[in-house]
Design a protein around this motif. Structure first.
Motif, PDB file in Angstrom:
ATOM      1  N   THR A 201     -46.200 -78.769   7.273  1.00 49.46           N
ATOM      2  CA  THR A 201     -47.070 -78.504   8.422  1.00 49.46           C
ATOM      3  C   THR A 201     -47.639 -79.654   8.747  1.00 49.46           C
ATOM      4  O   THR A 201     -48.640 -79.812   9.774  1.00 49.46           O
ATOM      5  CB  THR A 201     -48.110 -77.482   7.959  1.00 49.46           C
ATOM      6  OG1 THR A 201     -48.532 -77.941   6.570  1.00 49.46           O
ATOM      7  CG2 THR A 201     -47.495 -76.032   7.888  1.00 49.46           C
ATOM      8  N   TYR A 240     -43.395 -68.445  12.309  1.00 51.35           N
ATOM      9  CA  TYR A 240     -43.796 -69.578  11.478  1.00 51.35           C
ATOM     10  C   TYR A 240     -45.399 -69.728  11.779  1.00 51.35           C
ATOM     11  O   TYR A 240     -45.893 -69.731  10.726  1.00 51.35           O
ATOM     12  CB  TYR A 240     -43.268 -70.926  12.115  1.00 51.35           C
ATOM     13  CG  TYR A 240     -43.371 -72.113  10.903  1.00 51.35           C
ATOM     14  CD1 TYR A 240     -42.442 -71.622   9.787  1.00 51.35           C
ATOM     15  CD2 TYR A 240     -43.960 -73.053  11.198  1.00 51.35           C
ATOM     16  CE1 TYR A 240     -42.151 -72.701   8.851  1.00 51.35           C
ATOM     17  CE2 TYR A 240     -44.013 -74.073  10.129  1.00 51.35           C
ATOM     18  CZ  TYR A 240     -43.228 -73.969   9.036  1.00 51.35           C
ATOM     19  OH  TYR A 240     -43.279 -74.909   7.881  1.00 51.35           O
ATOM     20  N   LYS A 241     -45.805 -69.546  13.005  1.00 52.45           N
ATOM     21  CA  LYS A 241     -47.264 -69.514  13.165  1.00 52.45           C
ATOM     22  C   LYS A 241     -47.924 -68.277  12.587  1.00 52.45           C
ATOM     23  O   LYS A 241     -49.107 -68.397  12.253  1.00 52.45           O
ATOM     24  CB  LYS A 241     -47.609 -69.655  14.828  1.00 52.45           C
ATOM     25  CG  LYS A 241     -48.817 -69.216  15.258  1.00 52.45           C
ATOM     26  CD  LYS A 241     -49.813 -70.128  14.772  1.00 52.45           C
ATOM     27  CE  LYS A 241     -51.539 -69.970  15.334  1.00 52.45           C
ATOM     28  NZ  LYS A 241     -52.248 -70.977  14.884  1.00 52.45           N
ATOM     29  N   TYR A 244     -48.306 -68.934   8.793  1.00 52.64           N
ATOM     30  CA  TYR A 244     -49.441 -69.922   8.847  1.00 52.64           C
ATOM     31  C   TYR A 244     -50.679 -69.291   8.947  1.00 52.64           C
ATOM     32  O   TYR A 244     -51.598 -69.588   8.077  1.00 52.64           O
ATOM     33  CB  TYR A 244     -49.274 -71.079   9.935  1.00 52.64           C
ATOM     34  CG  TYR A 244     -50.308 -72.249   9.932  1.00 52.64           C
ATOM     35  CD1 TYR A 244     -50.081 -73.434   9.086  1.00 52.64           C
ATOM     36  CD2 TYR A 244     -51.480 -72.148  10.828  1.00 52.64           C
ATOM     37  CE1 TYR A 244     -51.082 -74.363   9.291  1.00 52.64           C
ATOM     38  CE2 TYR A 244     -52.213 -73.051  10.847  1.00 52.64           C
ATOM     39  CZ  TYR A 244     -51.999 -74.359  10.068  1.00 52.64           C
ATOM     40  OH  TYR A 244     -52.831 -75.256  10.179  1.00 52.64           O
ATOM     41  N   PRO A 251     -51.974 -75.707   5.500  1.00 52.45           N
ATOM     42  CA  PRO A 251     -51.891 -76.767   6.344  1.00 52.45           C
ATOM     43  C   PRO A 251     -51.951 -78.132   5.807  1.00 52.45           C
ATOM     44  O   PRO A 251     -51.932 -78.210   4.426  1.00 52.45           O
ATOM     45  CB  PRO A 251     -53.388 -76.609   6.968  1.00 52.45           C
ATOM     46  CG  PRO A 251     -54.162 -75.892   6.060  1.00 52.45           C
ATOM     47  CD  PRO A 251     -53.103 -75.088   5.102  1.00 52.45           C
ATOM     48  N   GLN A 403     -46.819 -78.817  16.095  1.00 45.82           N
ATOM     49  CA  GLN A 403     -48.192 -78.827  15.334  1.00 45.82           C
ATOM     50  C   GLN A 403     -49.101 -78.187  16.376  1.00 45.82           C
ATOM     51  O   GLN A 403     -50.014 -77.575  15.929  1.00 45.82           O
ATOM     52  CB  GLN A 403     -48.504 -80.311  15.083  1.00 45.82           C
ATOM     53  CG  GLN A 403     -49.724 -80.355  14.333  1.00 45.82           C
ATOM     54  CD  GLN A 403     -50.250 -81.733  13.846  1.00 45.82           C
ATOM     55  OE1 GLN A 403     -50.439 -82.589  14.758  1.00 45.82           O
ATOM     56  NE2 GLN A 403     -50.370 -82.034  12.533  1.00 45.82           N
ATOM     57  N   LEU A 406     -49.171 -74.567  15.630  1.00 48.99           N
ATOM     58  CA  LEU A 406     -49.907 -74.212  14.422  1.00 48.99           C
ATOM     59  C   LEU A 406     -51.265 -74.280  14.493  1.00 48.99           C
ATOM     60  O   LEU A 406     -52.128 -73.456  13.784  1.00 48.99           O
ATOM     61  CB  LEU A 406     -49.386 -75.139  13.323  1.00 48.99           C
ATOM     62  CG  LEU A 406     -47.915 -75.204  12.801  1.00 48.99           C
ATOM     63  CD1 LEU A 406     -47.756 -76.097  11.793  1.00 48.99           C
ATOM     64  CD2 LEU A 406     -47.571 -73.599  12.590  1.00 48.99           C
TER      65      LEU A 406
END
Length: 428
Positions: A201, A240-241, A244, A251, A403, A406
Motif C-alpha cells: 500500500t 483491492y480498495k 483496504y 495502510p 495510491q 486507496l
C-alpha cells in the motif's frame, strides 16, 4: 505437496519457458560491444550490488568474493552498494556520469533501462557454450544483445503463515478471490494486531497490483499501448480498495514492512520473491517460522483460471571500462560454477540458472523451493512495462494513481484512465 524437481521439470517450474516468450526487447542503442572483453591486464574491478547492503546476503557475497579472489591471483574486488529502492537511480547517475565500471548486479526489470545508456558490454561471447538453461539466458537479453549473465530466477507471489491460517480455521489454500477474501476475513477475527494480508500500500511497491489486474482480465499493454482503465483493471482496483477499506490489508506497507509483519507472526499472507524467506526467518523470534511459511498460488477470479505472477530474477552485467574482462570472468564463474551457485542457494534460498545447478540435490530436496516454483514460478510472466526503458517512470505513475484510489482521492476508473494517459505519454 512434495514436488520432485528433475533436470527437465526444474526448468519448467522456475517459469523459464514463460519468461522466454516475454523477455524484454527494446531498440536500445548499440551495446558497447566486445572490445572491452579483451584482457587489458587490469585485475581490479568493482562489483556494485544491493545484496552487499542487506543482512541476509552480505556474508554469502563476502564469502563468494573471498573464494574467487583466493582462487584467482592478483584479482581485487571492491564492493560499492546501494539500498535496493535507491539502486537504479544511483546506477544510472554513476553509469551516465562515467563513474562506474566493472560488474553490476541487476534486477531483470532494469535491463532495458541500463542498456539504453549504451555502456553495457555484450556478453554473448562469454555466455556461448555455457550450461545456462536457454530461457534463463534470456533474462539478460535486450535488443538482440546479451547484456547480462543470469544469476537467479523465480517469481513474486503469496507466502502464507500456515499456523495463523489454521488458528483462523482456514484449512486449505484459497484458490479463488472469493476464497481468499473469506480467509482474510477469518484471520481478521483473530485480533491481536494481526494484519490478514500485508499487501503493498506504499507507493514504492504498488507495482504489485499488476498481476492482480491480469487475474481480473486486463492485458495492461496491448499493441504497444497501455490499456488500463479497461474493465479488468477497474474491477481489480475496486476489489483491492474494498479490502483496504475493510482493513483486510493495512495502510503504509511496503516489502520491508510486510517482511517484518511475517517475521513477527503478525500476518497470514504477504508477497515476496523466493529469497524473502531467508530475510524473514533470520530476523524472526520464532525459530520454527520457516516450517510454517507455505507458498500459495495467486487466487484467481474464476475457478479454473490460470494463476499469474510477476517474474523476478537477477543478472550480472558488465559496464565498459578498465577491468571489464576480469569482471566478466567473475560473472561467468559465480553464475555457472556449482561451487558458487549451490553455496549461494544454500545460504540465500536463491535458485541457480544452469541445468546442472537446478538438478543438484540441494535444490531438488528443498521443499519450500520446490513448492514455490510449482505454485509461483511456473506461472510467472515478465512485467508488460519492462520492454520500455522508461519502465520505472511508468511504474511510478501507476503507483501514484493506485495510491490515489486507496486514499479516496479518485475513483478506480478516473485514476486508471489518468495512469493510462500519463504512461502512454512516456512511450517514445
Amino acid at each position: 505437496m512434495n514436488v520432485r524437481l528433475t533436470r527437465r521439470s526444474a526448468l519448467g517450474l522456475f517459469g523459464l519457458s514463460t519468461l522466454a516468450a516475454c523477455a524484454p526487447s527494446t531498440s536500445a542503442p548499440t551495446p558497447a560491444g566486445t572490445e572491452g572483453l579483451k584482457d587489458d591486464g587490469v585485475k581490479e574491478f568493482p562489483l556494485t550490488s544491493w545484496s552487499y547492503n542487506e543482512a541476509v546476503t552480505k556474508q554469502p557475497m563476502t564469502d563468494a568474493i573471498a573464494k574467487y579472489t583466493s582462487a584467482n591471483a592478483g584479482v581485487k574486488i571492491t564492493t560499492p552498494s546501494y539500498p535496493y529502492n535507491d539502486y537504479l537511480n544511483q546506477l544510472l547517475l554513476q553509469v551516465q556520469g562515467g563513474q562506474l565500471t566493472g560488474a553490476v548486479q541487476l534486477d531483470v526489470a532494469w535491463l532495458a533501462t541500463l542498456a539504453a545508456t549504451g555502456k553495457l558490454l555484450d556478453l554473448k561471447s562469454v555466455a556461448t557454450g555455457l550450461d545456462y538453461a536457454p530461457a534463463a539466458l534470456s533474462l539478460g537479453q535486450s535488443g538482440g544483445a546479451q547484456y547480462g549473465l543470469p544469476w537467479t530466477f523465480a517469481g513474486i507471489g503469496l507466502i502464507s503463515n500456515q499456523e495463523l491460517l489454521t488458528r483462523a480455521g482456514v484449512t486449505a489454500a484459497p484458490k479463488t478471490v472469493a476464497e481468499f477474501e473469506a480467509a482474510l476475513t477469518a484471520v481478521k477475527g483473530l485480533g491481536g494486531g494481526v494484519v490478514p494480508w500485508a499487501g503493498m500500500t506504499k507507493v514504492d511497491q504498488l507495482k504489485d497490483i499488476i498481476p492482480w489486474m491480469w487475474e481480473f482480465g486486463s492485458p495492461i499493454v496491448q499493441d504497444g499501448r497501455i490499456v488500463i482503465g479497461d474493465d479488468g483493471s477497474v474491477e481489480a482496483l475496486t476489489w483491492y480498495k474494498k479490502l483496504y477499506d475493510q482493513k483486510l490489508i493495512a495502510p503504509d506497507v511496503n516489502r520491508v514492512d510486510a517482511r517484518a509483519l511475517m517475521s513477527q507472526g503478525k500476518t497470514a499472507f504477504y508477497e515476496d520473491a523466493i529469497g524473502g524467506k531467508a530475510t524473514v526467518t533470520k530476523s524472526s523470534p520464532d525459530k520454527d517460522l520457516g516450517a510454517k511459511m507455505v507458498p500459495v498460488a495467486r487466487p484467481v477470479k474464476n475457478a479454473g483460471d490460470k494463476p499469474r505472477h510477476l517474474a523476478w530474477g537477477q543478472v550480472i552485467a558488465v559496464v565498459n571500462g578498465a577491468g571489464a574482462a576480469a569482471a566478466a570472468n567473475f560473472a561467468k564463474t559465480v553464475t555457472t560454477d556449482r561451487a558458487y551457485t549451490i553455496d549461494w542457494f544454500t545460504k540465500t534460498g536463491l535458485p541457480p540458472t544452469t541445468n546442472a545447478g537446478l538438478a543438484d540435490s540441494a535444490v531438488k530436496n528443498d521443499k519450500f523451493a520446490t513448492d514455490f516454483t510449482a505454485q509461483i514460478g511456473a506461472n510467472s510472466s515478465a512485467s508488460p512495462f519492462w520492454i520500455y526503458p522508461q519502465f520505472s517512470q511508468m511504474e511510478k505513475v501507476l503507483a501514484e494513481e493506485v495510491q490515489s484510489i486507496l486514499i479516496g482521492k479518485k475513483t478506480p476508473k478516473d485514476a486508471l484512465n489518468s495512469a493510462r494517459d500519463r504512461m502512454n505519454a512516456l512511450i517514445k
